[in-house]
Design an enzyme around this catalytic site. Structure first.
Site, PDB file in Angstrom:
ATOM      1  N   ASN A  86      35.862  73.139  39.616  1.00  8.73           N
ATOM      2  CA  ASN A  86      35.522  71.645  39.806  1.00  8.73           C
ATOM      3  C   ASN A  86      36.313  70.363  40.857  1.00  8.73           C
ATOM      4  O   ASN A  86      37.340  70.473  40.359  1.00  8.73           O
ATOM      5  CB  ASN A  86      35.305  71.130  38.253  1.00  8.73           C
ATOM      6  CG  ASN A  86      33.760  69.597  38.815  1.00  8.73           C
ATOM      7  OD1 ASN A  86      33.431  69.412  39.253  1.00  8.73           O
ATOM      8  ND2 ASN A  86      33.792  69.445  37.425  1.00  8.73           N
ATOM      9  N   GLY A  87      35.195  70.160  41.838  1.00  5.40           N
ATOM     10  CA  GLY A  87      35.897  69.269  42.725  1.00  5.40           C
ATOM     11  C   GLY A  87      35.698  69.941  43.996  1.00  5.40           C
ATOM     12  O   GLY A  87      34.996  70.493  44.406  1.00  5.40           O
ATOM     13  N   GLU A 109      13.489  62.886  42.568  1.00  2.99           N
ATOM     14  CA  GLU A 109      14.163  63.364  42.727  1.00  2.99           C
ATOM     15  C   GLU A 109      13.341  64.488  41.009  1.00  2.99           C
ATOM     16  O   GLU A 109      14.332  65.960  40.913  1.00  2.99           O
ATOM     17  CB  GLU A 109      15.561  62.778  41.544  1.00  2.99           C
ATOM     18  CG  GLU A 109      14.608  62.032  39.981  1.00  2.99           C
ATOM     19  CD  GLU A 109      16.246  61.714  39.316  1.00  2.99           C
ATOM     20  OE1 GLU A 109      16.284  60.832  39.009  1.00  2.99           O
ATOM     21  OE2 GLU A 109      17.577  62.480  39.694  1.00  2.99           O
ATOM     22  N   LYS A 131      23.863  66.078  36.527  1.00  5.51           N
ATOM     23  CA  LYS A 131      23.646  64.976  35.954  1.00  5.51           C
ATOM     24  C   LYS A 131      24.925  64.010  36.000  1.00  5.51           C
ATOM     25  O   LYS A 131      25.313  63.358  36.056  1.00  5.51           O
ATOM     26  CB  LYS A 131      24.272  65.552  34.540  1.00  5.51           C
ATOM     27  CG  LYS A 131      23.746  64.534  33.558  1.00  5.51           C
ATOM     28  CD  LYS A 131      22.001  63.328  33.306  1.00  5.51           C
ATOM     29  CE  LYS A 131      22.436  63.017  32.321  1.00  5.51           C
ATOM     30  NZ  LYS A 131      21.097  61.654  32.769  1.00  5.51           N
TER      31      LYS A 131
END
Ligand code: AGP
Length: 608
Positions: free
Chosen positions: A98-99, A488, A603
């Protein structure tokens, strides 16, 4: 953003990992995958799109091992296609990430020079190659990771496994969260507490530059040089709210309807009901509040709009200068933070990378930071020195709703507390303000009745070319929030404007295909807002106005007038935002969009 789940234990890893990924679905993703041990090798199954596609592919798959990792990917480097989905597997090593690896180009070039072939377009795959290379020269998984760590730049949390060590996982992070869960007979690693709480409440939150070495049910925490660190697991007091829609078609609609409760829960710890007083439960001494000369409020997206509303409240009531800033700007502009300042960081998730970086910068400068978060034990919550909790309950819909109103409620309390501190402990208006706050949940219930209007009007509304949301004073940030919600969810052109700015440009946009959403409660700027409305009407704009009480003038000027209960100006935003959320929800829903997980959005935004 991406979700990570790893499991070692006696249960079927496929079940545990897929259930974990489902608990993380709300974070937003565009592909998913698992790698689970089977006959001594990691068997990888991946699929584009939603988790159901992965589940479909996993239906017939069996695994005889007890170790596995899984991932939901939110694309950064490379298209959201199966080839780029995680896990990335190279020579018996599998990793999920992740990242962002910022020195990706450099690492890729150096690996290419060593004749490495790539199977994907991702930065993550490089990490699998680097670890596999180390294992090839005789290192075990842990030493391989420690060798690779100094080569990585950027923000990452990574979980790695190797077929040669079938009961081990190595997790390491710099930036996005990683949590190790310690069950009696199993160990889990996940990016989010929600995937862990069904199995255990004993957890270790990894710090940046820490490495967790999991060997069966033994967990060792090391620093990036491999020195062991002593860490005591913390017990999480977290009642897992089941991610269930409870009869609502979407989480977002459920969360909109939960707002009265969310506000009541945000207020409850801080109100002295007997005396109608605010008693803010926060780690800031009265003497500090009395000497406060400046407040900064920082956040992103919806949290930033809450911050803007907070500026009106604190300056209006406490007369303390407030500066509000988007976290991604604040962190890079070398802000001047005078002594006797308080920085408030707002984040529903408590994990937003830019907001976390802003908080760290503030602490480096020796200034006090107060967090307003919804997720206890999130990175921002853990690192701030003072804390207020939204208490909104788990928010699953990517579009923030109940966390926003809870934040507005807390900012009301903060403004009242600062005003009291500034005036030597006495604020004449306090009992009335407290009464206003106490009435909010029931007022909000009455506003929710407008749902029917938007459910019916959505068919007409969706055919507009664009939407202009306007308001003045504290209503202006709510106009911005309304426009953000429509963008959105409905992917339609929407702009929020300070109504007084209309003549300076946006008036040119107005014609009969443009919907005007005007926030015009009876406050100090009511007459001026009405003049702006006249100007929009004269250009043929189709007007929905949102005001307070029975208002014949607004009714005359508008195609539709929605009446809200009249309350204190600082509390009107909590009512005004509800019709705007309902409008966005119903227009998006009538367009057939995925309301809970809008395209391209996540999110929890754990990369900058
Ligand atoms: C809100 O609807 C958005 N999804 C987004 O703008 C969000 O508010 C923003 O990413 C900040 O998140 P945070 O509150 O978790 O920091």
């Amino acid at each position: 953003m991406c979700g990570i789940v790893g499991y070692y234990g006696p249960k079927d890893p496929k079940e545990v990992i897929v259930n974990g990924l489902r608990a993380l679905e709300y974070r937003g993703y565009d592909s998913a995958g698992v790698a689970i041990l089977h006959q001594g090798e990691f068997k990888r199954v991946r699929a584009e799109g939603k988790l159901v596609h992965l589940e479909e592919r996993l239906k017939e798959e069996v695994f005889d091992g007890h170790l596995g990792i899984g991932h939901t990917r939110w694309a950064t480097h490379g298209l959201p296609i199966e080839r780029n989905a995680h896990p990335h597997c190279v020579d018996g090593v599998s990793i999920v990430h992740n990242g962002i690896i910022e020195n990706y180009a450099e690492l890729r070039e150096s690996l290419r020079a060593q004749a490495v072939n790539f199977q994907s377009d991702t930065d993550s795959e490089l990490v699998a190659h680097l670890i596999a290379q180390q294992i090839k020269v005789g290192k075990n998984l842990l030493s391989a990771v420690l060798e690779v760590l100094p080569q990585l730049e950027g923000a990452y949390s990574i979980l790695a496994v190797s077929k040669d060590q079938p009961n081990e996982m190595v997790a390491f992070k710099y930036g996005p969260p990683l949590i190790v869960g310690l069950a009696s007979d199993a160990t889990l690693v996940a990016s989010d507490i929600q995937a862990i709480v069904p199995h255990t409440r004993e957890v270790i939150f990894l710090e940046d530059q820490e490495v967790a070495h999991i060997c069966g049910s033994q967990v060792q925490i090391l620093d990036s040089r491999g020195e062991e660190r002593s860490r005591t697991p913390v017990h999480i007091d977290w009642t897992q709210e089941r991610a269930e829609k409870q009869g609502y078609p979407h989480f977002m609609l459920k969360e909109i309807f939960e707002q009265p409760r969310a506000v009541a829960q945000a207020l409850a710890p801080h109100l002295d009901l007997e005396n109608h007083r605010v008693k803010l439960k926060v780690e800031l001494e009265e003497s500090f509040l009395q000497s406060l000369e400046r407040v900064f409020i920082v956040g992103c997206g919806t949290s930033f709009y809450a911050a803007m509303a907070g500026e009106y409240m604190i300056e209006g009531l406490a007369r303390i200068p407030v500066e509000v800033e988007i976290a991604s700007e604040f962190r890079y502009r070398n802000p001047i933070l005078p002594a006797n300042s308080l920085v408030v960081v707002i984040s529903q998730s408590g994990e937003t990378a830019d907001t976390l970086a802003a908080l760290r910068l503030v602490k480096e400068q020796g200034v006090r930071a107060l967090s307003i978060c919804n997720v206890p034990n999130s990175s921002i919550d853990r690192e701030a020195q003072a804390h207020l909790y939204m208490n909104a309950g788990v928010e699953i819909g990517v579009a923030s709703t109940k966390a926003f109103v809870s934040t507005l409620a807390l900012l009301n309390l903060l403004a009242i507390s600062l005003a009291k501190a500034k005036s030597g402990g006495e604020l004449k208006a306090e009992p009335d303000l407290v009464q206003g706050l106490l009435s909010l949940p029931s007022h909000m219930e009455t506003v929710l009745v407008h749902e029917k209007f938007f459910a019916e009007a959505a068919q007409t509304l969706k055919s507009f070319r664009g939407f202009l949301y306007m308001g003045r004073g504290i209503n202006y940030p709510i106009a911005l929030e309304g426009a953000l919600k429509l963008k959105e969810l409905a992917y339609m052109h929407a702009e929020g404007y300070a109504a007084g700015e209309m003549k300076h440009g946006p008036l040119a946009l107005i014609d009969s295909e443009m919907a005007i959403i005007m926030l015009a409660p009876k406050d100090g700027l009511y007459e001026k807002t009405l003049s702006n409305l006249e100007e929009a009407k004269a250009r043929g704009g189709q007007i929905i106005s949102i005001g307070s009480g029975d208002d014949e003038r607004l009714r005359q000027l508008s195609q539709h007038y929605l009446a809200l209960p009249q309350t204190h100006w600082m509390m009107m935003p909590l009512l005004e935002v509800i019709p705007l959320q309902l409008l966005a929800y119903h227009v998006a829903e009538s367009l057939g969009h995925d309301v809970d997980q809008p395209r391209n959005l996540a999110k929890s935004v754990t990369v900058e």
